[in-house]
Design a protein around this motif. Sequence first.
Motif: not given
Length: 673
Positions: A527, A600, A642
Amino acid sequence: MGQTRIERGSDLEPVRPVAAALAPTVPDVSAVLAIQRGAVNHAVSRLLGASGGRRSLARFGVTIDTERNDFQSLVVAKLNIGHRPPGIFGSGEKSHTVAWETFCDGLRLEIVGYSMRTGIDRVIDLIQVALALPSMSREPFLRQAESTVANAVKPADLLQAAKLRALRACHVAQLVRRSEAPKGTALVSALQELAAAYLQLRNSVPLSAVKLGLPEGGADLDPIRKYETRQDPTPPLPAVRTALWGQLDVRAVAKLGNRRTHPREAPGIDASGGVEELQQRIADVVRDHLTTMRSSYPRSFNDSEIAGEPSVATYVDDVIETGSLPREWIKPLVSRIRGANLPGPDGAHRRRVDVTLTDPDKRFAAQIITAPDGTITDLTTGGRPRGVFGTAQGSHVTAWSALVDVVRTAIVGVKPNQARVRLVALGQSYRTPARATSFNATAAFWIAHAVDKFDRAVALDNKTPDLARAQALASSVLGLLNAQPLSAVQSGGPANSAREAQHRAAALAANVGAAVLGEPARWEVIQALWGLCDVVAVENLLEELDDDAHEKDERPGTVPGEEPTTRAADAISKHVTLMTRAYPDAVRRSAFSDADSLMYLLAVTKLALSKRASVAIAVAAGHARLTAETAYDNQVGKHKRKLDDDDNPTPKKKSKKNHDDESFDEGDSIDED
């Protein structure tokens, strides 16, 4: 520290030969920062730099380019000053009383064209003058400017840190300067640090800045610069005198005479004083200004008679009128200003008259910091080189701080001659980007400028010290990185320096030679690494473009007729490569370049991509195995939680802040890279 002076040897320990003395005796800049951190509060420590060289020194750097004169002696060819050091308000500059550019001009005029040793002597003289400025006597009053905000910077501690840095730089420079046969690299390193320390000290003097509602730029320096360097046509002396006074902000000076001015608005005033104090504030800062003008522009100062009674009286009258102050103050103020000799020498050093003060590159510097044994310990940068939009930076796809870390990672831990080899290889990989053939005229000009600068840095021979050669390469490689195709767009996400600093800190923390990360630590690092990519800028690259040239100009590097997903995939792939070069261990430990990391990005960020577009990007980015719908669906499902969390963040409580503390709010005082 009271009245601080630097003696030319009597108070210093005996100087041994450099080879024997440097390693055990002379600390590097990291040690100087450690001294500063031990003397100042937590906020100042963070402002000046974290341990391990993990932040640039307040986005400020000073570099020296060298050349050989007719006698083959090594002299200063150019002084690059990037951005500004922390000042009396920390990283928030506010309104300078005496213009910042005048300090920089004086420094350049003193050392350009002269030997390293002469330069060291002259910068020490400048530090002596700065320590003797009238407003330096106001150091005890700085405590009145302390904020009630937790961890806010303290002006007294900033000045203390600047003094410590200056004194340490003087000590180290004199050791190197007086050694029997100092190497060029040692002299360049010592003079650079001395110049940076001087500028930080001069920027931290009490009353050097005032908080004003609408700050204005400084007055035109052109008449002064032309007169000082004897350019044609020679400006008339009245215009020179007007320009000299224009470098002292009359509104800031007038505010010093207002009894309602709070110490946090003008660090260095004594709030408990009466009329005498109000007048003395004005007198001190005007005398600071006259001292600086004499030091920076001695020819203009003397010939314009700026310090004469009529000249001073005219300026004081302007201050009185601007601040609606009592007119009966004019006579006592003129007397206070002219009543004693100005600090510093009366005479001026001999100077070159061909010094360039308007070089467009001078606002960017990439300063290499070395340990006593010559090993590179850090890279500090100030300002930015020109990019694909010229002076306008646009929205970077990959954060500028990460580009600096690409170069920093390549050179830290090796000697300057080894760093040169690495930087040449790094620069060559960015020298001829394929998409540059689609650049418009502006972007093409600046990539050509960056390539030319890189080629000239590569061509420097052994007549130039290794450190100066390495710095020239570091600066030019950063110029290449900043001018790459698809490196920036005209409309991306708003810059969030606090979030960028958090992401960078997490990447650096993971960038150590340790084992592969498990869950959930791996995803925290992923991230952070994607957080250094402006996904709104990437989304901008995904827009369908028509034949409007303007739309392509907003995305320099766009190839006519290409699929938007190809363009976005190229930018994402470049970001992955940059992360691998900037934070190799963090990338390895988190498996950042693996397919699930890319998914992601596509699933969690707000790119709002269709499944087809996401799969196309995955293919273009080298992850063909994600073309199966099941693979894509699995990744989206894995990160759905998320995504929901990001759409519904937990609101933070807003802290109540005292209005008087605004100028020292940690948010705008601590400048992180």
